[in-house]
Design an enzyme around this catalytic site. Sequence first.
Site, PDB file in Angstrom:
ATOM      1  N   ASP A   1      -2.579  12.257  -2.818  1.00 22.32           N
ATOM      2  CA  ASP A   1      -2.631  13.720  -2.851  1.00 22.32           C
ATOM      3  C   ASP A   1      -2.956  14.155  -4.273  1.00 22.32           C
ATOM      4  O   ASP A   1      -2.235  13.811  -5.216  1.00 22.32           O
ATOM      5  CB  ASP A   1      -1.282  14.301  -2.412  1.00 22.32           C
ATOM      6  CG  ASP A   1      -1.374  15.782  -2.086  1.00 22.32           C
ATOM      7  OD1 ASP A   1      -2.077  16.513  -2.818  1.00 22.32           O
ATOM      8  OD2 ASP A   1      -0.750  16.209  -1.105  1.00 22.32           O
TER       9      ASP A   1
ATOM     10  N   TYR B   1     -10.473   9.535   4.050  1.00 25.71           N
ATOM     11  CA  TYR B   1     -10.399  10.445   2.911  1.00 25.71           C
ATOM     12  C   TYR B   1     -11.614  10.266   2.007  1.00 25.71           C
ATOM     13  O   TYR B   1     -12.144  11.243   1.469  1.00 25.71           O
ATOM     14  CB  TYR B   1      -9.104  10.199   2.138  1.00 25.71           C
ATOM     15  CG  TYR B   1      -7.878  10.406   2.991  1.00 25.71           C
ATOM     16  CD1 TYR B   1      -7.485  11.696   3.354  1.00 25.71           C
ATOM     17  CD2 TYR B   1      -7.148   9.331   3.468  1.00 25.71           C
ATOM     18  CE1 TYR B   1      -6.379  11.899   4.162  1.00 25.71           C
ATOM     19  CE2 TYR B   1      -6.039   9.527   4.285  1.00 25.71           C
ATOM     20  CZ  TYR B   1      -5.663  10.815   4.624  1.00 25.71           C
ATOM     21  OH  TYR B   1      -4.571  11.013   5.439  1.00 25.71           O
TER      22      TYR B   1
ATOM     23  N   GLU C   1       4.552   5.266   3.978  1.00 30.58           N
ATOM     24  CA  GLU C   1       3.851   6.505   4.338  1.00 30.58           C
ATOM     25  C   GLU C   1       4.842   7.453   5.008  1.00 30.58           C
ATOM     26  O   GLU C   1       5.366   7.131   6.081  1.00 30.58           O
ATOM     27  CB  GLU C   1       2.684   6.198   5.272  1.00 30.58           C
ATOM     28  CG  GLU C   1       1.974   7.422   5.827  1.00 30.58           C
ATOM     29  CD  GLU C   1       1.393   8.298   4.730  1.00 30.58           C
ATOM     30  OE1 GLU C   1       1.881   9.454   4.589  1.00 30.58           O
ATOM     31  OE2 GLU C   1       0.481   7.840   4.018  1.00 30.58           O
TER      32      GLU C   1
ATOM     33  N   GLU D   1       0.862  -1.195   0.000  1.00 23.94           N
ATOM     34  CA  GLU D   1       0.000   0.000   0.000  1.00 23.94           C
ATOM     35  C   GLU D   1       0.887   1.231   0.000  1.00 23.94           C
ATOM     36  O   GLU D   1       1.732   1.404   0.879  1.00 23.94           O
ATOM     37  CB  GLU D   1      -0.965   0.019   1.171  1.00 23.94           C
ATOM     38  CG  GLU D   1      -1.940   1.193   1.079  1.00 23.94           C
ATOM     39  CD  GLU D   1      -3.209   1.028   1.901  1.00 23.94           C
ATOM     40  OE1 GLU D   1      -3.846   2.058   2.187  1.00 23.94           O
ATOM     41  OE2 GLU D   1      -3.560  -0.119   2.240  1.00 23.94           O
TER      42      GLU D   1
END
Length: 241
Positions: free
Chosen positions: A143, A218, A94, A69
Amino acid sequence: MTTSNHHSGAPWRNFYGRIKGKALRPSQQVYLDEDLGKLSPGAVGWDLNPDREPLDLDTLFGGREVWLEIGFGGGEHMVHQAAQNPGVGFIGAEPYINGVAMLLGKIRDAGCDNIRIHPGDARDLFDVLPAGSISRAFLLYPDPWPKKRHHRRRFVTPEHLEPLAKILKPGAIFRVATDIPDYVRQTLEEVPRFGFDWLAERPADWRDPWDDWMSTRYEQKALREGRVPHYLTFRRRGAAD
């Protein structure tokens, strides 16, 4: 740009985005101090692995297939997938340390033992993942960089897609979820150029979430604000395709 300006040999890579947000809660700092090191996938950073030796995924996950991921946010999707697929090893990348801390808390609560974490740029992880080693990859609500002059910062650009394609097995699945129409356009234009087929035959194939989908914070924000999620599924072509 790949010119090195670091004694380790690391290439210069522009990084855009947040590394840290609001102050961590004391419990989150404990998670970072006590758990993050134990959940490392191995030597990823250039300071630890200047020769870019590949990670030993067979030893790391006992020969299980590995899913990746990219930008796991708060980690809810990855923990859900790891709990539902205990026979799979998961690696998440991340750079946002607050998100890493949130994931660590979720891992404690769920008791998952099949997740490893790189708290940094996914491109550094791509350097050391063996070619053809990843069976599935997720890019969920990346993003959007909405301004046109910033589109080159998006993940769906050659700088990211070329190394991603190299680490995916032939036949591997690459899932992309986004609520930004222009990100959908760029994804559909760019991803197939790097050896992927878009697996869509009817509108439901990109309008409906995947059967094993776990909605993220999100996505919930996008729905509250009236934006429409898109669920794009690609398959890595093999040598015979």
